[in-house]
Design a protein around this motif. Structure first.
Motif, short mmCIF file in Angstrom:
data_model
loop_
_atom_site.label_atom_id
_atom_site.label_comp_id
_atom_site.label_asym_id
_atom_site.label_seq_id
_atom_site.Cartn_x
_atom_site.Cartn_y
_atom_site.Cartn_z
N HIS A 264 -7.79 28.75 -8.78
CA HIS A 264 -6.53 28.27 -8.22
C HIS A 264 -5.37 28.55 -9.18
O HIS A 264 -5.40 28.06 -10.31
CB HIS A 264 -6.56 26.76 -8.00
CG HIS A 264 -7.53 26.32 -6.94
ND1 HIS A 264 -8.87 26.24 -7.15
CD2 HIS A 264 -7.32 25.92 -5.66
CE1 HIS A 264 -9.46 25.81 -6.04
NE2 HIS A 264 -8.55 25.61 -5.12
N TYR A 266 -1.83 27.44 -10.46
CA TYR A 266 -1.15 26.15 -10.49
C TYR A 266 0.26 26.35 -10.99
O TYR A 266 0.51 27.20 -11.85
CB TYR A 266 -1.82 25.17 -11.46
CG TYR A 266 -2.95 24.35 -10.91
CD1 TYR A 266 -4.13 24.97 -10.50
CD2 TYR A 266 -2.88 22.96 -10.86
CE1 TYR A 266 -5.20 24.21 -10.04
CE2 TYR A 266 -3.95 22.20 -10.41
CZ TYR A 266 -5.12 22.83 -9.99
OH TYR A 266 -6.17 22.08 -9.54
N GLN A 289 -1.18 22.72 -6.80
CA GLN A 289 -2.35 23.59 -6.75
C GLN A 289 -2.23 24.51 -5.55
O GLN A 289 -2.01 24.05 -4.42
CB GLN A 289 -3.61 22.71 -6.60
CG GLN A 289 -4.89 23.49 -6.49
CD GLN A 289 -6.01 22.66 -5.87
OE1 GLN A 289 -5.84 22.07 -4.81
NE2 GLN A 289 -7.15 22.61 -6.54
N ALA A 291 -4.02 26.10 -3.04
CA ALA A 291 -5.38 25.94 -2.53
C ALA A 291 -5.82 27.08 -1.63
O ALA A 291 -7.00 27.28 -1.40
CB ALA A 291 -5.50 24.62 -1.77
N SER A 298 -11.18 22.81 -3.02
CA SER A 298 -9.91 22.48 -3.68
C SER A 298 -9.71 21.00 -4.00
O SER A 298 -9.24 20.67 -5.08
CB SER A 298 -8.74 22.99 -2.84
OG SER A 298 -8.82 24.40 -2.72
N LEU A 302 -8.94 19.81 -7.71
CA LEU A 302 -7.71 19.06 -7.98
C LEU A 302 -8.00 17.83 -8.83
O LEU A 302 -7.28 17.50 -9.77
CB LEU A 302 -7.09 18.62 -6.65
CG LEU A 302 -5.68 18.04 -6.70
CD1 LEU A 302 -4.66 19.17 -6.69
CD2 LEU A 302 -5.42 17.11 -5.52
N CYS A 324 -2.47 19.22 -3.40
CA CYS A 324 -3.40 20.26 -2.93
C CYS A 324 -2.67 21.02 -1.81
O CYS A 324 -2.60 20.56 -0.66
CB CYS A 324 -4.65 19.56 -2.39
SG CYS A 324 -5.98 20.62 -1.88
N ARG A 326 -1.56 23.85 0.87
CA ARG A 326 -2.14 24.86 1.75
C ARG A 326 -1.21 26.08 1.85
O ARG A 326 -0.04 25.95 2.19
CB ARG A 326 -2.34 24.28 3.15
CG ARG A 326 -3.18 25.15 4.08
CD ARG A 326 -3.10 24.71 5.53
NE ARG A 326 -3.45 23.31 5.74
CZ ARG A 326 -4.69 22.85 5.83
NH1 ARG A 326 -5.71 23.67 5.75
NH2 ARG A 326 -4.90 21.57 6.00
N PRO A 331 -9.00 31.01 0.71
CA PRO A 331 -9.22 29.69 0.12
C PRO A 331 -9.70 29.83 -1.33
O PRO A 331 -10.72 30.47 -1.58
CB PRO A 331 -10.31 29.08 1.00
CG PRO A 331 -10.19 29.80 2.31
CD PRO A 331 -9.75 31.19 1.97
N ASN A 332 -8.92 29.27 -2.25
CA ASN A 332 -9.34 29.35 -3.64
C ASN A 332 -10.48 28.37 -3.88
O ASN A 332 -10.70 27.44 -3.11
CB ASN A 332 -8.14 29.13 -4.56
CG ASN A 332 -7.26 30.36 -4.57
OD1 ASN A 332 -7.77 31.49 -4.70
ND2 ASN A 332 -5.96 30.19 -4.40
N THR A 333 -11.22 28.61 -4.96
CA THR A 333 -12.53 27.96 -5.05
C THR A 333 -12.89 27.62 -6.49
O THR A 333 -12.08 27.77 -7.41
CB THR A 333 -13.59 28.87 -4.37
OG1 THR A 333 -14.80 28.13 -4.18
CG2 THR A 333 -13.89 30.12 -5.18
N GLY A 339 -10.58 23.67 -12.40
CA GLY A 339 -9.32 22.91 -12.43
C GLY A 339 -9.03 22.29 -13.78
O GLY A 339 -7.88 22.00 -14.09
#
Ligand code: LUZ
Ligand code: MOS
Length: 743
Positions: A264, A266, A289, A291, A298, A302, A324, A326, A331-333, A339
């Motif tokens: 992710h 940030y 973040q 996400a 996420s 987070l 978080c 969108r 989709p980040n993972t 994190g």
């Protein structure tokens, strides 16, 4: 204990998913994905593709018998897009053909009609539009607003970290084989066999017991296969169920880079308050973040950002709020650190900012605030066996930091066109899944009639050496030679309901279960032979060696109808967390360390080389030292890569520009530090660590953060007017611009 995999790895004999023998009649799958980041999917025309040579079938959302849903934490992610697309690379269909080339060819003939809409790429913009995946979370300790009133110095700023491509050498893939009575056997390159099983059952509309997932090993995972190995395995299973033929699906590198989520990115704001003794009195931060288009992991990532927001420091007044957000990215993972590194970067940036403004080295502030025993983390856990300060002090002595700093200073005095920068990086990482309910594991041990042993656990080998550790645990506990032990594949029919191999906790959780199973077997044998003790494969009675050896003990036990199999369960004791209060004791223990980093920046070109990284690491009692050192070296270089050269770039349309190895650069041997020295702290590990050997998978990645600050220090030695910006990665381009900014 030597790595049990190394000989096969270096001779090319290790089996990965793509090496598994495939059956006759196997079909090959290729994925049709969205070329648009956001829009209405109005039609999918399959006519031309269906008529292409070799094509057997094309499956879309309409062909799913169960639920079109793969979301793990939140049910917000379809396997195949239906009427909307939310990111470039979102799967829409799969083509099944006799050969892989035919499947790939037909993918290009699928005609998609998508009405594009303006995508959102930036997390701050997403938040402004109210696009939050979960409600914001806030961790707090003390009272920051009154504390700031008492602070002598207050500094504010912004810190940004970029994404990171996992770049596991083995891309995502799976092989699904239909067996009798609706049973499907899936080989998957996954960190989470149970996640694959559970999700496949849901999508295929069948119970979990009809799905068997088997994992031999992964060519790297790094978090990228914790959740995101699942869709490919489910697609293969879906096709196998439909067509009653084995189906293989392996992504090519560029497909993998385009379709899968990453670390992710940030963007954060911070405010730090400091007193005249360099104590951090108050710290506030807001974390945005990025996400991506669905929750994936996420929300958990987070949470770990907040758990690591104060890194190795005690900060009596803290408030951190995390969003978080969108966006229309894949989709980040999960990614090594989960994190945590993103959170730790923000506090380190705040400290660096304060140090610059106060005209002192950051180490003054870092050292003044290192945690001590009985200090409280913002989430309520009380720090015990607090080794941060110890690693700091030992690094100082062992490597003579005063001398190292002097060397940097004198180099900078003598050189105009190149400058050195020095930084210290303390780390503190919590060990356990932050979701308490995930911290459990099981093992299954069979002693065969001839004295050989088969071991199954829920642990997935992904290059981190967990299989070697499992063999070491079994060998030591049973007191037999490691050559007698075979580590079986990870299989959901032998060890069920597993948590993914993740959170640095795999060896602890599975090792503890395995230890329990082996102890139970040993006890049973000791009882059967009335008070013998087995030491190095020989029975001792009252401390005296007998003639009875392991093979004979086992053979006799078998003839006497003694059970030679055992399964055991372990769940981490004493951990808890209450998300309503945001307080608890979520971690079994913390891992600490301190790294010293020196870099030389070429002030004409903006390029740099890391002279050395010298570190003291809190291993506890390492019981597989080679493997643990390998994890530190790999984690360190991966962290340096994230901080300095790996740049994930999406354009304003949400298209991945850094979509191949020519445009996305990971560290190679030439960009690794010239010297890496690793010194064990040499203190007893936690009882909750397997054999008191502390978890080692993720913590060392965070030493890499020091590379960013070392480079910034070198830039400032060349350009005192540089207005430090905390935006990673510090690529050569960014270094060059910084060297000449305001100069
Ligand atoms: N995965 C997860 C993780 O599901 N929960 C965690 O706390 C975690 N931590 C690190 C890496 N993966
Ligand atoms: Mo992980 S980031 O421990 O899969």
């Amino acid at each position: 204990m030597r790595s049990i995999d190394a000989p096969n790895h270096v001779t090319g004999q290790s089996l990965y998913l793509d090496d598994l023998p495939i059956s006759e009649r196997t079909l090959h799958a290729a994925v049709v994905d969205s070329p648009v980041a956001r829009g209405k999917l109005t039609s999918v025309d399959l006519k031309a593709a269906k008529g292409a040579p070799g094509v057997i079938a094309i499956l879309t959302a309409g062909d799913i018998p169960g639920q079109n849903q793969i979301g793990g934490i939140i049910a917000d992610e379809p396997l195949f897009a239906e009427s909307e697309v939310h990111f470039c690379g979102q799967p829409i269909a799969i083509v099944l053909a006799e050969t892989e080339a035919e499947a790939r060819h037909a993918v290009k003939l699928v005609e998609l009609d998508i009405k594009p809409e303006q995508p959102v790429i930036d997390p701050r913009e997403a938040r402004a539009r109210g696009e939050l995946i979960i409600a914001p979370r806030t961790f707090a300790l003390g009272d920051t607003s009154s504390a700031f009133d008492t602070c002598k110095y207050i500094f504010e700023g912004r810190a940004d970290t970029g994404g990171q491509e996992h770049l596991y050498i083995e891309t995502q893939g799976a092989y699904a084989v239909p067996m009798e009575n609706g049973h499907l056997r899936i080989s998957s390159s996954t960190q989470g066999p149970t996640a694959v099983q559970r999700t496949a059952a849901k999508v295929l509309g069948i119970p979990m017991h009809l799905i068997e997932v088997d994992v031999t090993r992964l060519g790297g995972g790094f978090g990228g296969k914790e959740d995101q190995a699942t869709p490919w395995a489910v697609m293969a299973a879906l096709a196998a169920q439909h067509l009653k033929r084995p189906v293989k699906l392996v992504l090519h590198r560029m497909d993998d880079m385009r379709m899968t989520g990453k670390r992710h990115p940030y963007s954060s704001d911070f405010k730090i308050g400091i007193d005249e003794d360099f104590r951090i009195v108050a710290f506030e931060a807001e974390y945005y973040q990025n996400a991506g288009a669905a929750a994936d992991l996420s929300p958990a990532v987070l949470e770990r950002t907040l758990f690591h927001a104060t890194n190795s420091y005690y900060i009596p007044n803290f408030k951190g709020t995390a969003y978080c957000c969108r966006t229309n990215l894949p989709p980040n993972t999960a990614f090594r650190g989960f994190g945590g590194p993103q959170g730790m970067f923000v506090i380190e940036a705040a400290i660096a900012k304060a140090a610059i403004e106060l005209g002192v080295p950051a180490s003054k502030i870092q050292e003044a605030n290192l945690l001590r025993d009985n200090d409280e983390f913002p989430f309520g856990q009380i720090s015990r066996q607090t080794n941060g300060r110890r690693t700091w002090k030992l690094a100082e002595q062992r490597y003579d930091t005063a001398q190292l700093e002097l060397e940097v200073e004198s180099y900078n005095g003598e050189n105009a066109a190149s400058k050195k920068g020095f930084a210290r990086m303390p780390i503190c990482f919590g060990i356990s899944f932050t979701k308490t309910q995930m911290n459990h594991a099981r093992a299954l041990v069979h002693i065969y009639q001839d004295g050989s042993v088969g071991v199954s656990t829920g642990a997935v080998e992904m290059g981190q050496g967990v299989n070697t550790k499992m063999v070491a645990v079994a060998a030591e506990t049973l007191s037999i030679h490691p050559d007698r032990i075979k580590l079986e594949t990870t299989n959901t029919t032998r060890v069920a309901n597993t948590s993914p191999s993740a959170a640095s906790a795999t060896a602890d959780l599975n090792g503890k279960a395995l230890e329990k199973a082996c102890l139970a077997l040993k006890k049973r044998l000791h009882n059967e032979f009335k008070g013998i003790e087995i030491v190095n494969e020989i029975a001792y009675r009252n401390g005296r060696k007998t003639k009875l050896k392991w093979e004979e003990i086992i053979d006799t036990a078998f003839i006497n109808r003694v059970c030679l199999s055992e399964t055991a369960h372990y769940s981490t004791p004493a951990i808890n967390f209450d998300p309503r209060e945001e307080k608890g004791h979520p971690f079994a223990y913390h891992v600490f360390g301190t790294a010293l980093i020196s870099v030389t920046v070429d002030c004409i070109r903006g390029t740099y080389e890391f002279d050395y990284v010298k570190l003291v690491h809190d291993f506890g009692n390492s019981f597989c030292e080679q493997i643990d050192i390998g994890q530190i070296e790999g984690g360190l270089v991966q962290g340096l890569g994230w901080m300095t050269m790996e740049e994930v770039v999406y354009d304003e349309l949400g298209q991945l520009r850094s979509n191949a190895l020519s445009t996305y650069k990971i560290p190679d041997i030439y960009s690794a530090p010239k010297i890496v020295e690793i010194e064990p702290l040499g203190r007893e590990g936690s009882k909750l660590a397997i054999k008191k050997s502390k978890a080692v998978g993720e913590p060392p990645l965070m030493y890499g953060l020091g590379g960013f600050f070392a480079i910034q220090n070198a830039i400032r030695a060349f350009n005192p007017n540089y207005d430090a910006k905390f935006k990673a990665p510090m690529t050569p381009e960014r270094v060059l611009l910084s060297l000449y900014e305001n100069r």
